[in-house]
Design a protein around this motif. Sequence first.
Motif, PDB file in Angstrom:
ATOM      1  N   CYS A  34       0.841  -1.203   0.000  1.00 31.21           N
ATOM      2  CA  CYS A  34       0.000   0.000   0.000  1.00 31.21           C
ATOM      3  C   CYS A  34       0.876   1.252   0.000  1.00 31.21           C
ATOM      4  CB  CYS A  34      -0.926  -0.020   1.214  1.00 31.21           C
ATOM      5  SG  CYS A  34      -2.229   1.238   1.179  1.00 31.21           S
ATOM      6  N   ALA A  35       1.914   1.244   0.808  1.00 29.54           N
ATOM      7  CA  ALA A  35       2.819   2.394   0.890  1.00 29.54           C
ATOM      8  C   ALA A  35       3.495   2.654  -0.453  1.00 29.54           C
ATOM      9  CB  ALA A  35       3.871   2.164   1.973  1.00 29.54           C
ATOM     10  N   ALA A  86       6.459  14.686   2.393  1.00 29.95           N
ATOM     11  CA  ALA A  86       5.104  14.971   1.913  1.00 29.95           C
ATOM     12  C   ALA A  86       4.484  13.731   1.265  1.00 29.95           C
ATOM     13  CB  ALA A  86       5.122  16.134   0.928  1.00 29.95           C
ATOM     14  N   LEU A  87       5.272  12.975   0.519  1.00 30.43           N
ATOM     15  CA  LEU A  87       4.767  11.745  -0.099  1.00 30.43           C
ATOM     16  C   LEU A  87       4.383  10.720   0.961  1.00 30.43           C
ATOM     17  CD1 LEU A  87       7.371  11.388  -2.992  1.00 30.43           C
ATOM     18  CD2 LEU A  87       4.974  12.087  -3.212  1.00 30.43           C
ATOM     19  N   THR A 131      -3.928   8.354   3.597  1.00 29.96           N
ATOM     20  CA  THR A 131      -4.878   7.719   2.684  1.00 29.96           C
ATOM     21  C   THR A 131      -4.867   6.194   2.669  1.00 29.96           C
ATOM     22  OG1 THR A 131      -3.335   7.875   0.813  1.00 29.96           O
ATOM     23  CG2 THR A 131      -4.878   9.712   1.129  1.00 29.96           C
ATOM     24  N   CYS A 132      -3.875   5.537   3.218  1.00 32.71           N
ATOM     25  CA  CYS A 132      -3.824   4.075   3.186  1.00 32.71           C
ATOM     26  C   CYS A 132      -4.705   3.493   4.299  1.00 32.71           C
ATOM     27  CB  CYS A 132      -2.387   3.581   3.343  1.00 32.71           C
ATOM     28  SG  CYS A 132      -2.268   1.775   3.474  1.00 32.71           S
ATOM     29  N   GLY A 182      -3.928   3.197   8.314  1.00 36.45           N
ATOM     30  CA  GLY A 182      -4.872   3.823   9.239  1.00 36.45           C
ATOM     31  C   GLY A 182      -5.388   2.843  10.275  1.00 36.45           C
ATOM     32  N   THR A 183      -5.662   1.640   9.848  1.00 36.09           N
ATOM     33  CA  THR A 183      -6.161   0.623  10.766  1.00 36.09           C
ATOM     34  C   THR A 183      -5.075   0.156  11.717  1.00 36.09           C
ATOM     35  OG1 THR A 183      -7.766  -0.100   9.110  1.00 36.09           O
ATOM     36  CG2 THR A 183      -7.253  -1.650  10.893  1.00 36.09           C
ATOM     37  N   LEU A 184      -3.900  -0.168  11.182  1.00 40.81           N
ATOM     38  CA  LEU A 184      -2.818  -0.672  12.034  1.00 40.81           C
ATOM     39  C   LEU A 184      -2.299   0.389  12.994  1.00 40.81           C
ATOM     40  CD1 LEU A 184      -0.810  -2.799   9.457  1.00 40.81           C
ATOM     41  CD2 LEU A 184      -2.297  -3.629  11.301  1.00 40.81           C
ATOM     42  N   SER A 185      -2.192   1.626  12.532  1.00 38.41           N
ATOM     43  CA  SER A 185      -1.618   2.665  13.387  1.00 38.41           C
ATOM     44  C   SER A 185      -2.516   3.017  14.569  1.00 38.41           C
ATOM     45  CB  SER A 185      -1.303   3.924  12.568  1.00 38.41           C
ATOM     46  OG  SER A 185      -2.494   4.499  12.071  1.00 38.41           O
ATOM     47  N   ARG A 186      -3.787   2.706  14.466  1.00 36.75           N
ATOM     48  CA  ARG A 186      -4.676   2.961  15.592  1.00 36.75           C
ATOM     49  C   ARG A 186      -4.667   1.801  16.590  1.00 36.75           C
ATOM     50  NH1 ARG A 186      -7.169   5.137  11.097  1.00 36.75           N
ATOM     51  NH2 ARG A 186      -7.689   7.329  11.280  1.00 36.75           N
TER      52      ARG A 186
END
Length: 136
Positions: free
Chosen positions: A53-54, A107-108, A115-116, A120-124
């Motif tokens: 994804c990254a 920035a990238l 947006t990934c 977003g799910t893992l970081s939470r």
Amino acid sequence: MPNQALATTTGQPGTWLLRSRHNYLVSGATPERGGTGEPWLAGELLVAALASCATSIVADAAAGRGLALHYLSVSASSERDPDEPGRYAAITLAFDLEGPSRQEAEALVAEFQATCPIYGTLSRGAPVRVDIRTTE
């Protein structure tokens, strides 16, 4: 369309056949859980999904901004929590970019982080460290 995957037994203990759309992948259990340890392990698939994804988002964002991206590598790794075997203590991403400046690379990577859905799910759920290396 939601992402879907199916894992089925193969007749070989500890080895699973994964299918998503028309794609197949062999996965397996760790030796401690009856597998050989040769096919992809679940934790490896998790960090591979994050790295994929990254890479996709950073490459697309660079192209969209007209940035020269000569090389991109994203390494993802996880560390098990020794006190809670059912979770990871940390997930680390290391970005190697050749072409963009440090500011452009940040920035990238920020666009990826915003947006990934996998990130977003893992970081939470677990701390995610991000390391960025650039070569100009």
